[in-house]
Enzyme design. Sequence first.
Site, mmCIF file in Angstrom:
data_model
loop_
_atom_site.group_PDB
_atom_site.id
_atom_site.type_symbol
_atom_site.label_atom_id
_atom_site.label_comp_id
_atom_site.label_asym_id
_atom_site.label_seq_id
_atom_site.Cartn_x
_atom_site.Cartn_y
_atom_site.Cartn_z
ATOM 1 N N ASN A 1 -11.075 -2.966 12.536
ATOM 2 C CA ASN A 1 -10.109 -2.984 11.438
ATOM 3 C C ASN A 1 -8.716 -3.370 11.915
ATOM 4 O OD1 ASN A 1 -9.291 -2.345 8.643
ATOM 5 N ND2 ASN A 1 -8.067 -0.767 9.644
ATOM 6 N N VAL A 2 -8.031 -4.133 11.086
ATOM 7 C CA VAL A 2 -6.636 -4.505 11.318
ATOM 8 C C VAL A 2 -5.883 -4.072 10.063
ATOM 9 C CG1 VAL A 2 -5.036 -6.388 11.820
ATOM 10 C CG2 VAL A 2 -7.403 -6.516 12.654
ATOM 11 N N GLY A 3 -5.111 -3.019 10.164
ATOM 12 C CA GLY A 3 -4.443 -2.504 8.965
ATOM 13 C C GLY A 3 -3.024 -2.056 9.261
ATOM 14 N N ARG B 1 1.832 3.643 8.133
ATOM 15 C CA ARG B 1 3.155 4.084 8.550
ATOM 16 C C ARG B 1 3.019 4.949 9.806
ATOM 17 N NH1 ARG B 1 4.396 8.592 3.858
ATOM 18 N NH2 ARG B 1 4.414 10.384 5.259
ATOM 19 N N GLU C 1 -10.353 -8.945 9.176
ATOM 20 C CA GLU C 1 -9.027 -9.394 8.753
ATOM 21 C C GLU C 1 -8.634 -10.684 9.472
ATOM 22 O OE1 GLU C 1 -9.760 -6.233 9.407
ATOM 23 O OE2 GLU C 1 -9.319 -5.208 7.518
ATOM 24 N N GLU D 1 8.777 6.050 0.188
ATOM 25 C CA GLU D 1 7.595 5.216 -0.027
ATOM 26 C C GLU D 1 7.822 4.143 -1.098
ATOM 27 O OE1 GLU D 1 4.812 4.462 1.146
ATOM 28 O OE2 GLU D 1 4.263 5.975 2.618
#
Lengths: 82, 473
Positions: free
Chosen positions: B162-164, B167, B226, B275
């Site tokens: 995964n590439v996400g 924060r 991704e 946010e």
Amino acid sequence: MNDTDVNTSICPRCDAENVRVLTTSPVPGGWTMYVCVTCVYSWRSTEPASATDPLTYPAEFKINPAEIPAIPAIPAVPPRRR
Amino acid sequence: MAYADLRDFLAALDREGQLLTYSEPVAPEPDIGAAARATANITDRGPALLFGNINGYEPGKGRVAINVVGSWPNHALLLGLDKDTSVKDQFFEFAGRWDAFPGPIVRREDAPWKEVTLTEDIDLFQLLPLFRLNTYDVGCYIDKAVVISRDPDDPDDFGKQNVGIYRIQVKDKDRLGIQPLAAHDLGLHLQHAEERGENLPVAIALGNEPVITTVGGMPLAYDRSEYEMAAAIQGAPYPITTAPVTGLDVPYGSEVVIEGEIIAGEREIEGPFGEFTGHYSGAKRQPVIRIHQVSHRRNPIFEHLYLGMPWTEMDYTLALNTSVPLYRQLKTAFPEVTAVNAMYTQGLLGIISVKQRFGGFAKAVGMRAMTLPHGLAYCKVLIMVDDDVDPFNLAQVMWALSVHYHPLHDTVTVPNLSVLALDPSSDPAGITHKVILDATTPIAPEERGHYSQVVGNPERTADWENIVKGLLK
Ligand SMILES: [Zn+2]
């Protein structure tokens, strides 16, 4: 503002007397970063009073150290597989 | 059109007059956050900002780039389009490239971030001009880096890597807090690691060309890569490099690569953080990362994202990569859907244009949107419009809502559905009613209202649009 002008012993957010120096600026004398060991709030010596002053830090952003352990863990730690 | 790295993209922005380099001295707080907020406040065509003289850092060393994709012209340039390309045209271009998934990847080992390696006495504050973004953030954050991890139950599956974007609170010189929600891919990887009683290796790549950052914020299916989506979006192979400690695949062109692990079983207070809902998140106990090694270019640029009350760079960055997946998934079920504008607070509010087949059809399409993967956490308010209304043109949408929508017949309220817990109106957090406002023209068998005498364009209006455009150039 100099380091001597700001509070460096009480956390602005949780009022704990549990503050340590996190780091100092690469160019000496620029600033010092502090961190509260109790609530992990951090601030810089050169910041406006809104970030550094325990007396005027807004009530809705204050935190009581006694309540920290009861804050929900997200995500929860799952049970170990057997 | 593919940018090699962040510096290449900044150079392109500069050539187009969309980069503002600020060389006067600034304070980390409140100046940098305030400058980014101010730019978003005054224009939707604003420049990226590059600060090169930050108090405490040697001039030309600690540099911050912010607001890099903080406007429609910059978003068009991200796609390699003319900077004046309309939002609607950018949407259809993006949707077309989305269909090219999977694109090819290319492996290169000579990454520029291998210039310098830190293994001992790591202090991120010496390397990067970290700063507090919004007044009551709990500290300094990294909010625009891509975080790479693998599924510990299936570590060889490239697609499940995964590439996400998550924060990240910088809690100490070499210790971070991270927010992987259970529904996120990283949350699933962490769950598997903790079930096995293992720490989860992660790589954090900062300062990238803009496409992987865009894809990192995209709701992709779990086993879709991704990197292969980034290749499709940029229309060129995506270059990746093996990170030295974790063996994870990271972008070739990054400024900085941080490697470490999420510590199994540990949760520590994190937040609040301002946010994208325009509200602070509150504090939770969240996972912690211990850093083992940092690789970086000399004098790296720290790229940061301003977020807060919309609109900010966050909204430009997520606008189309939220709208396009919804559009594609919705169109699979209903080819009559013509466009989706889900760019308001990440799709908490969305506008869908659809060619109705029969009375009540648009309401059914709205219900479907709510049950798509993204809809489970968003799509709280959906406005349905006819296919000849441009959902990206709010003047047209408000017209449709004002004259087609009948409060008695066209309001569908669905009680107690799921929504992201950050929605401050949800009560309890994570639960809300959702609503469809049907602003399409009623058609048979739903015959009501007086819609037979539409004031259309005079003849030759299309010709004159071109004449006037030409004269204005
Ligand atoms: Zn504290």
